[in-house]
Motif scaffolding. Sequence first.
Motif, PDB file in Angstrom:
ATOM      1  N   SER A   8      10.249   0.464  -0.228  1.00  0.00           N
ATOM      2  CA  SER A   8      10.249   1.870   0.184  1.00  0.00           C
ATOM      3  C   SER A   8       8.865   2.487   0.075  1.00  0.00           C
ATOM      4  CB  SER A   8      11.221   2.670  -0.680  1.00  0.00           C
ATOM      5  OG  SER A   8      11.120   4.052  -0.414  1.00  0.00           O
ATOM      6  N   ALA A   9       8.564   3.391   1.036  1.00  0.00           N
ATOM      7  CA  ALA A   9       7.272   4.085   1.024  1.00  0.00           C
ATOM      8  C   ALA A   9       7.229   5.178  -0.024  1.00  0.00           C
ATOM      9  CB  ALA A   9       6.984   4.666   2.407  1.00  0.00           C
ATOM     10  N   GLY A  10       8.352   5.550  -0.581  1.00  0.00           N
ATOM     11  CA  GLY A  10       8.398   6.541  -1.637  1.00  0.00           C
ATOM     12  C   GLY A  10       9.538   7.543  -1.421  1.00  0.00           C
ATOM     13  N   PRO A  11      10.289   7.809  -2.521  1.00  0.00           N
ATOM     14  CA  PRO A  11      10.156   7.234  -3.847  1.00  0.00           C
ATOM     15  C   PRO A  11      10.228   5.702  -3.795  1.00  0.00           C
ATOM     16  CG  PRO A  11      11.576   9.139  -3.935  1.00  0.00           C
ATOM     17  CD  PRO A  11      11.315   8.867  -2.488  1.00  0.00           C
ATOM     18  N   ALA A  12       9.395   5.082  -4.595  1.00  0.00           N
ATOM     19  CA  ALA A  12       9.174   3.653  -4.471  1.00  0.00           C
ATOM     20  C   ALA A  12       9.610   2.902  -5.720  1.00  0.00           C
ATOM     21  CB  ALA A  12       7.692   3.400  -4.189  1.00  0.00           C
ATOM     22  N   MET A  13       9.492   1.605  -5.610  1.00  0.00           N
ATOM     23  CA  MET A  13       9.843   0.710  -6.703  1.00  0.00           C
ATOM     24  C   MET A  13       9.012   1.020  -7.941  1.00  0.00           C
ATOM     25  SD  MET A  13       9.829  -3.442  -6.403  1.00  0.00           S
ATOM     26  CE  MET A  13      10.580  -4.485  -7.641  1.00  0.00           C
ATOM     27  N   LEU A  14       9.656   0.991  -9.104  1.00  0.00           N
ATOM     28  CA  LEU A  14       8.974   1.151 -10.387  1.00  0.00           C
ATOM     29  C   LEU A  14       9.004  -0.178 -11.134  1.00  0.00           C
ATOM     30  CD1 LEU A  14      10.428   4.607 -11.449  1.00  0.00           C
ATOM     31  CD2 LEU A  14       7.999   4.101 -11.127  1.00  0.00           C
ATOM     32  N   PRO A  15       8.046  -0.416 -12.017  1.00  0.00           N
ATOM     33  CA  PRO A  15       8.064  -1.661 -12.779  1.00  0.00           C
ATOM     34  C   PRO A  15       9.348  -1.793 -13.586  1.00  0.00           C
ATOM     35  CG  PRO A  15       5.953  -0.542 -13.018  1.00  0.00           C
ATOM     36  CD  PRO A  15       6.877   0.422 -12.341  1.00  0.00           C
ATOM     37  N   GLU A  16       9.947  -2.965 -13.547  1.00  0.00           N
ATOM     38  CA  GLU A  16      11.202  -3.169 -14.266  1.00  0.00           C
ATOM     39  C   GLU A  16      11.024  -2.944 -15.762  1.00  0.00           C
ATOM     40  OE1 GLU A  16      14.945  -6.322 -14.412  1.00  0.00           O
ATOM     41  OE2 GLU A  16      13.197  -6.749 -13.176  1.00  0.00           O
ATOM     42  N   THR A 321      14.755  -1.435   2.222  1.00  0.00           N
ATOM     43  CA  THR A 321      13.989  -0.278   2.705  1.00  0.00           C
ATOM     44  C   THR A 321      12.779  -0.691   3.535  1.00  0.00           C
ATOM     45  OG1 THR A 321      14.465   0.521   0.451  1.00  0.00           O
ATOM     46  CG2 THR A 321      13.484   2.076   1.961  1.00  0.00           C
ATOM     47  N   LEU A 322      13.006  -1.502   4.552  1.00  0.00           N
ATOM     48  CA  LEU A 322      11.929  -2.001   5.401  1.00  0.00           C
ATOM     49  C   LEU A 322      11.821  -1.274   6.744  1.00  0.00           C
ATOM     50  CD1 LEU A 322      12.304  -5.801   4.641  1.00  0.00           C
ATOM     51  CD2 LEU A 322      10.206  -4.468   4.327  1.00  0.00           C
ATOM     52  N   ALA A 323      12.693  -0.304   6.984  1.00  0.00           N
ATOM     53  CA  ALA A 323      12.608   0.429   8.250  1.00  0.00           C
ATOM     54  C   ALA A 323      11.340   1.261   8.293  1.00  0.00           C
ATOM     55  CB  ALA A 323      13.826   1.327   8.430  1.00  0.00           C
ATOM     56  N   GLY A 324      10.678   1.315   9.460  1.00  0.00           N
ATOM     57  CA  GLY A 324       9.505   2.142   9.629  1.00  0.00           C
ATOM     58  C   GLY A 324       9.856   3.610   9.607  1.00  0.00           C
ATOM     59  N   HIS A 325       8.853   4.449   9.478  1.00  0.00           N
ATOM     60  CA  HIS A 325       9.082   5.891   9.494  1.00  0.00           C
ATOM     61  C   HIS A 325       9.730   6.291  10.809  1.00  0.00           C
ATOM     62  CE1 HIS A 325       8.100  10.228   9.584  1.00  0.00           C
ATOM     63  NE2 HIS A 325       8.143  10.137   8.258  1.00  0.00           N
ATOM     64  N   ARG A 326      10.618   7.268  10.746  1.00  0.00           N
ATOM     65  CA  ARG A 326      11.375   7.666  11.931  1.00  0.00           C
ATOM     66  C   ARG A 326      10.481   8.079  13.099  1.00  0.00           C
ATOM     67  NH1 ARG A 326      11.517  11.524   8.090  1.00  0.00           N
ATOM     68  NH2 ARG A 326      10.853  13.641   8.611  1.00  0.00           N
ATOM     69  N   SER A 327       9.261   8.526  12.808  1.00  0.00           N
ATOM     70  CA  SER A 327       8.382   8.993  13.868  1.00  0.00           C
ATOM     71  C   SER A 327       7.706   7.856  14.634  1.00  0.00           C
ATOM     72  CB  SER A 327       7.300   9.923  13.295  1.00  0.00           C
ATOM     73  OG  SER A 327       6.433   9.214  12.433  1.00  0.00           O
ATOM     74  N   VAL A 328       7.681   6.655  14.042  1.00  0.00           N
ATOM     75  CA  VAL A 328       6.995   5.538  14.703  1.00  0.00           C
ATOM     76  C   VAL A 328       7.887   4.323  14.921  1.00  0.00           C
ATOM     77  CG1 VAL A 328       4.713   6.219  13.898  1.00  0.00           C
ATOM     78  CG2 VAL A 328       6.089   4.707  12.489  1.00  0.00           C
ATOM     79  N   GLY A 329       8.984   4.216  14.178  1.00  0.00           N
ATOM     80  CA  GLY A 329       9.899   3.099  14.358  1.00  0.00           C
ATOM     81  C   GLY A 329       9.351   1.800  13.801  1.00  0.00           C
ATOM     82  N   GLY A 330       9.946   0.691  14.251  1.00  0.00           N
ATOM     83  CA  GLY A 330       9.538  -0.613  13.769  1.00  0.00           C
ATOM     84  C   GLY A 330       9.835  -0.805  12.296  1.00  0.00           C
ATOM     85  N   MET A 331       9.038  -1.617  11.646  1.00  0.00           N
ATOM     86  CA  MET A 331       9.205  -1.925  10.231  1.00  0.00           C
ATOM     87  C   MET A 331       7.994  -1.440   9.449  1.00  0.00           C
ATOM     88  SD  MET A 331      12.095  -3.400  10.386  1.00  0.00           S
ATOM     89  CE  MET A 331      12.974  -3.606  11.945  1.00  0.00           C
ATOM     90  N   ARG A 332       8.194  -1.303   8.165  1.00  0.00           N
ATOM     91  CA  ARG A 332       7.089  -0.964   7.275  1.00  0.00           C
ATOM     92  C   ARG A 332       7.407  -1.492   5.883  1.00  0.00           C
ATOM     93  NH1 ARG A 332       5.675   5.228   5.874  1.00  0.00           N
ATOM     94  NH2 ARG A 332       7.953   5.168   5.717  1.00  0.00           N
ATOM     95  N   ALA A 333       6.511  -2.318   5.374  1.00  0.00           N
ATOM     96  CA  ALA A 333       6.645  -2.815   4.010  1.00  0.00           C
ATOM     97  C   ALA A 333       5.613  -2.114   3.143  1.00  0.00           C
ATOM     98  CB  ALA A 333       6.430  -4.319   3.965  1.00  0.00           C
ATOM     99  N   SER A 334       6.075  -1.318   2.207  1.00  0.00           N
ATOM    100  CA  SER A 334       5.166  -0.663   1.266  1.00  0.00           C
ATOM    101  C   SER A 334       5.103  -1.534   0.014  1.00  0.00           C
ATOM    102  CB  SER A 334       5.651   0.747   0.947  1.00  0.00           C
ATOM    103  OG  SER A 334       5.563   1.551   2.111  1.00  0.00           O
ATOM    104  N   ILE A 335       3.903  -1.995  -0.285  1.00  0.00           N
ATOM    105  CA  ILE A 335       3.737  -3.007  -1.335  1.00  0.00           C
ATOM    106  C   ILE A 335       2.876  -2.435  -2.471  1.00  0.00           C
ATOM    107  CG2 ILE A 335       4.236  -5.029   0.045  1.00  0.00           C
ATOM    108  CD1 ILE A 335       1.302  -5.356   0.662  1.00  0.00           C
ATOM    109  N   TYR A 336       3.403  -1.404  -3.088  1.00  0.00           N
ATOM    110  CA  TYR A 336       2.714  -0.718  -4.168  1.00  0.00           C
ATOM    111  C   TYR A 336       2.626  -1.599  -5.414  1.00  0.00           C
ATOM    112  CZ  TYR A 336       3.731   3.386  -1.224  1.00  0.00           C
ATOM    113  OH  TYR A 336       3.817   4.270  -0.182  1.00  0.00           O
TER     114      TYR A 336
END
Length: 359
Positions: A8-16, A321-336
Amino acid sequence: MSRPYNFSAGPAMLPEAVLEQAKAEMLDWHGSGMSVMEMSHRGKEYISIAEQAEADLRELLAIPANYKVLFLQGGASSQFAMVPMNLLRGKTRADYLNTGQWSKKAISEAKKYCQVNVVASSESANFSTVPARDTWKCDPEAAYLHYTPNETIGGVELHTIPDVSVPLAADFSSTLLSRPLDVSKFGVIYAGAQKNIGPAGLTIVIIREDLMGQTVAGTPTMLDYATMAKESSMYNTPPTYAWYIAGLVFQWLKAQGGLKAMGERNKAKADLLYKAIDESGFYKNPVDPAYRSWMNVPFILPDEALDKPFLAEAKAAGLLTLAGHRSVGGMRASIYNAVPLEGVKALVDFMADFQKRRG
């Protein structure tokens, strides 16, 4: 790892490890008999949490002594107004670089308080690049220059710090703490916490002391950096639990080897994913390679009809949570920061398998 990988681009994954510590301390923080959520923000227990968090953040970023660190509410979007309110300091003009949707929002808000000069824009290129520095048309009367180092939606990142003669204001929401940063190059840095820092609801502001105390007329007390600095971010009740979790993340980052180590890991993750995309002949990344983000990696499939199956199968494989932002579509991987290399490897393996079956 027992949990799915959350991109997810945010809120995003937190360290376990941070979540486990918060779980262990949920009902009783260090023998206080209280959850952090139940503490008075002016009590000695919470003051110790807040002070330790600031000290750890200062250590991680090597923040100079003449900068204040603020823990605020309102998200990064509130800073779109607070920056001009606080940084104009009697001037009426400001420079802005337009590299994406978040830049546009900052520009739109700033226009309520000053004359905005857009020094350069990549909108005609669908925000797929950053305008070359020698094309920027800066205003000699500007109070400051604002830019967004990383555009979360478009996956465009400016990897160098602009060299300008006015204070720099920067929205570091999606990159702060992902690698070392020379804070002294900036007038103000701000970041929503929900990417690399902690849960939503907290906003970090790092501001040079001499830029405070000259707000535009009518600035609300709550939006005056000087007020918040004087009261140690506790003019009112701050987002106490989000601040506490951020503090745990700071401690986790230190245990990982600090920001130099995190930067090396983040670059390795990004390189691995971009290599898989570029060599696939199936997936495509629309961003100029010189300005590809380490944090947000958009990619498209050759046929939009494959998007839904890709997302459904990825979810079943524990890749969320790999879907791209609704404004651009496609996929998006946020790798924080909290997404481990193993998570990116799992994504790359899934993408290869999906291509083999569907390509």
